[in-house]
Scaffold this active site. Sequence first.
Site, PDB file in Angstrom:
ATOM      1  N   ASP A 114       3.084   3.065  -0.577  1.00  0.00           N
ATOM      2  CA  ASP A 114       2.589   2.001   0.301  1.00  0.00           C
ATOM      3  C   ASP A 114       2.771   2.393   1.765  1.00  0.00           C
ATOM      4  O   ASP A 114       3.886   2.697   2.197  1.00  0.00           O
ATOM      5  CB  ASP A 114       3.346   0.700   0.042  1.00  0.00           C
ATOM      6  CG  ASP A 114       3.182   0.199  -1.381  1.00  0.00           C
ATOM      7  OD1 ASP A 114       2.584  -0.862  -1.558  1.00  0.00           O
ATOM      8  OD2 ASP A 114       3.648   0.882  -2.313  1.00  0.00           O
ATOM      9  N   ASP A 125       5.736   8.923  -0.204  1.00  0.00           N
ATOM     10  CA  ASP A 125       5.850   7.488  -0.393  1.00  0.00           C
ATOM     11  C   ASP A 125       4.448   6.985  -0.733  1.00  0.00           C
ATOM     12  O   ASP A 125       3.447   7.671  -0.488  1.00  0.00           O
ATOM     13  CB  ASP A 125       6.376   6.859   0.898  1.00  0.00           C
ATOM     14  CG  ASP A 125       6.323   5.353   0.887  1.00  0.00           C
ATOM     15  OD1 ASP A 125       6.867   4.749  -0.060  1.00  0.00           O
ATOM     16  OD2 ASP A 125       5.720   4.781   1.806  1.00  0.00           O
ATOM     17  N   ASP A 156       6.409   6.436   5.730  1.00  0.00           N
ATOM     18  CA  ASP A 156       5.971   5.679   6.911  1.00  0.00           C
ATOM     19  C   ASP A 156       7.013   4.705   7.450  1.00  0.00           C
ATOM     20  O   ASP A 156       6.698   3.901   8.323  1.00  0.00           O
ATOM     21  CB  ASP A 156       4.706   4.885   6.579  1.00  0.00           C
ATOM     22  CG  ASP A 156       4.998   3.681   5.685  1.00  0.00           C
ATOM     23  OD1 ASP A 156       5.552   3.882   4.583  1.00  0.00           O
ATOM     24  OD2 ASP A 156       4.684   2.545   6.085  1.00  0.00           O
TER      25      ASP A 156
END
Length: 218
Positions: free
Chosen positions: A10, A8, A168
């Site tokens: 961001d 991922d 995250d």
Amino acid sequence: MTKLVIFDLDGTLLDTLEDLAISTNHALAQNGFPQHDTEAYRFFVGNGITKLMERALPEDQRNEKTVLRVRQDFVDYYSMHNMDYTKPYPGIPELIDDLQKQGLRMAVASNKYQAATGKLIDRYFPAGTFAAVHGQREEIPPKPDPTIVRNILTETGSTSADTLYVGDSSVDMRTAANSGLRSVAVTWGFRPRKELEENGAMFVIDRPEQLLEIVRTE
């Protein structure tokens, strides 16, 4: 054995929170709406910019016309200011370098729109670091739909069995599950450990170098 690691963007590779918050607040202010503290954006982001605008707007203003207008103001501003405060998380450049030295291929799967995803990757990582960089595109449903991951697997000639997914948020953990991939949750990003564990994270790491240990032991 892991051959491909999909990241991922961001909250995983790059700390983009402040630029996202400032840009959204700018778009809200342009349209006369209340703004939010930066920390609130930890729970607004993750599902693409349309959903970000919806969450940032007052509940009674979340109609399609308003969302699209504020979204355009966001894109206009963010396109010029998406690198004002954004930076790689500590240890990420070293991790990427170490994974390359071990011969692993890497890719990016983001719900950030494609133009911004590509721009940030080009700015913060050397050319050729990632075998595939896929942001959100109009014709592709956003994560946790598995389409973006399946497209990366096809592009790189990889299989779910030899691919690790790192993210995250709950969106990332569900993306990995929907794609049949092993998931690694990182705690330095936008969402708390509890959310990651409750959404099926197979591994949880607190420091980038811990990913190397997972890759080595598989």
